[in-house]
Design an enzyme around this catalytic site. Sequence first.
Site, mmCIF file in Angstrom:
data_model
loop_
_atom_site.group_PDB
_atom_site.id
_atom_site.type_symbol
_atom_site.label_atom_id
_atom_site.label_comp_id
_atom_site.label_asym_id
_atom_site.label_seq_id
_atom_site.Cartn_x
_atom_site.Cartn_y
_atom_site.Cartn_z
ATOM 1 N N ASN A 147 1.025 -1.332 0.043
ATOM 2 C CA ASN A 147 0.031 -0.117 0.082
ATOM 3 C C ASN A 147 0.890 1.196 -0.038
ATOM 4 O O ASN A 147 1.552 1.413 1.006
ATOM 5 C CB ASN A 147 -1.006 -0.157 1.229
ATOM 6 C CG ASN A 147 -1.784 1.267 1.556
ATOM 7 O OD1 ASN A 147 -1.596 2.067 0.333
ATOM 8 N ND2 ASN A 147 -2.394 1.366 2.490
ATOM 9 N N LYS B 106 0.228 4.298 -0.166
ATOM 10 C CA LYS B 106 -0.539 5.469 0.242
ATOM 11 C C LYS B 106 -0.074 6.573 -0.376
ATOM 12 O O LYS B 106 -0.044 6.469 -1.600
ATOM 13 C CB LYS B 106 0.169 5.740 1.928
ATOM 14 C CG LYS B 106 -0.040 4.317 2.790
ATOM 15 C CD LYS B 106 0.188 4.470 4.040
ATOM 16 C CE LYS B 106 -0.033 2.963 4.902
ATOM 17 N NZ LYS B 106 0.003 3.302 6.507
ATOM 18 N N GLU C 149 -6.751 4.914 7.760
ATOM 19 C CA GLU C 149 -6.635 6.231 7.528
ATOM 20 C C GLU C 149 -7.779 6.817 6.745
ATOM 21 O O GLU C 149 -8.180 8.227 7.091
ATOM 22 C CB GLU C 149 -5.186 6.331 6.624
ATOM 23 C CG GLU C 149 -4.006 6.069 7.340
ATOM 24 C CD GLU C 149 -2.814 5.366 6.968
ATOM 25 O OE1 GLU C 149 -2.669 5.661 5.302
ATOM 26 O OE2 GLU C 149 -1.965 5.101 7.460
ATOM 27 N N GLU D 163 -5.555 -4.680 10.200
ATOM 28 C CA GLU D 163 -4.390 -4.081 10.387
ATOM 29 C C GLU D 163 -4.697 -3.135 12.109
ATOM 30 O O GLU D 163 -5.405 -2.145 11.864
ATOM 31 C CB GLU D 163 -4.311 -2.754 9.567
ATOM 32 C CG GLU D 163 -4.031 -3.419 8.118
ATOM 33 C CD GLU D 163 -3.453 -2.455 7.218
ATOM 34 O OE1 GLU D 163 -2.431 -2.548 6.562
ATOM 35 O OE2 GLU D 163 -4.141 -1.211 7.164
ATOM 36 N N SER E 34 3.466 -2.470 10.186
ATOM 37 C CA SER E 34 4.912 -2.441 10.350
ATOM 38 C C SER E 34 5.496 -3.920 10.089
ATOM 39 O O SER E 34 6.236 -4.568 10.389
ATOM 40 C CB SER E 34 5.345 -2.337 11.785
ATOM 41 O OG SER E 34 4.914 -0.968 12.042
HETATM 42 P P1 13P Z 1 3.188 0.218 7.618
HETATM 43 O O1 13P Z 1 3.537 -1.129 6.934
HETATM 44 O O2 13P Z 1 3.943 1.391 7.018
HETATM 45 O O3 13P Z 1 3.015 0.079 9.080
HETATM 46 O O4 13P Z 1 1.734 0.364 7.189
HETATM 47 C C1 13P Z 1 0.932 -0.603 7.143
HETATM 48 C C2 13P Z 1 -0.371 -0.294 6.630
HETATM 49 O O5 13P Z 1 -1.349 0.688 6.879
HETATM 50 C C3 13P Z 1 -0.668 -0.971 5.424
HETATM 51 O O6 13P Z 1 -1.924 -0.537 4.552
#
Ligand code: 13P
Length: 249
Positions: A9, A11, A96, A166, A212
Amino acid sequence: MRKKIIAGNWKMNMTPSQAVALCAELKDLVKNDDVDVVYCVPAIDIVPVVNALKGTNVKVGAENMYFEEKGAYTGEISAAMLKDAGVEYVIIGHSERRDYFKEDDALLNKKVKKAIEAGLTPILCCGETLEQREMGITMDWIRMQIKSDLAGVAAADVAKLVIAYEPIWAIGTGKTATTAQAEEVCGGIRACIEEIYDKATADAVRIQYGGSVNAGNAAELFAEKDIDGGLVGGASLKADFGKIVCYNK
Ligand code: 13P
């Protein structure tokens, strides 16, 4: 046997030209026929990334979509647009989006249904806050999310779905849930699907862990019986993603 699915992802990272460069950098590192590999990318990167990934094993996902067919919804992107552009997966209900953009379960239910209708595979996200975990209501909260988000979705469609667990406190914090915590909730989600639908549907649905995930913890997490892969944020933007995808090599 469920095939593992490991998705990045991205983002709100990567301009179109950076996106194409990242695809080239990762190309030879993310080859693993045992696993479905997906890059979920910002909307503006979709077309260049679809082109950059032609002839590779990597599929493209979107990070969001709107549930209406088309029309006066300035700034939104429809399921049909994604499908036509070559997208196969779409993240729905990332924490988010739930938090910063106030997306609620009623809206997410509409998005899930529309994605399925358009032939996209939703990656439906769920997860608890640290406060909820400390209050001991993690599983109650997640069951509520799953039941609301999947209301009215047929078993055959749920069987093809991807659910991402998550824990919000583990996202971008470097604080991974322990393997036992991740497996407990992923198993709980599967039990919830069996309760709403049936055992065959629960056995088929793929459940990812996200929060993470990195090259050092992926193999242990993905070895659990109810964890069918990962949804990877930060580590999907670097060469490490290849190590995560090739966790079993
Ligand atoms: P991280 O792997 O940066 O913690 O993010 C997890 C996430 O939100 C994947 O959608």
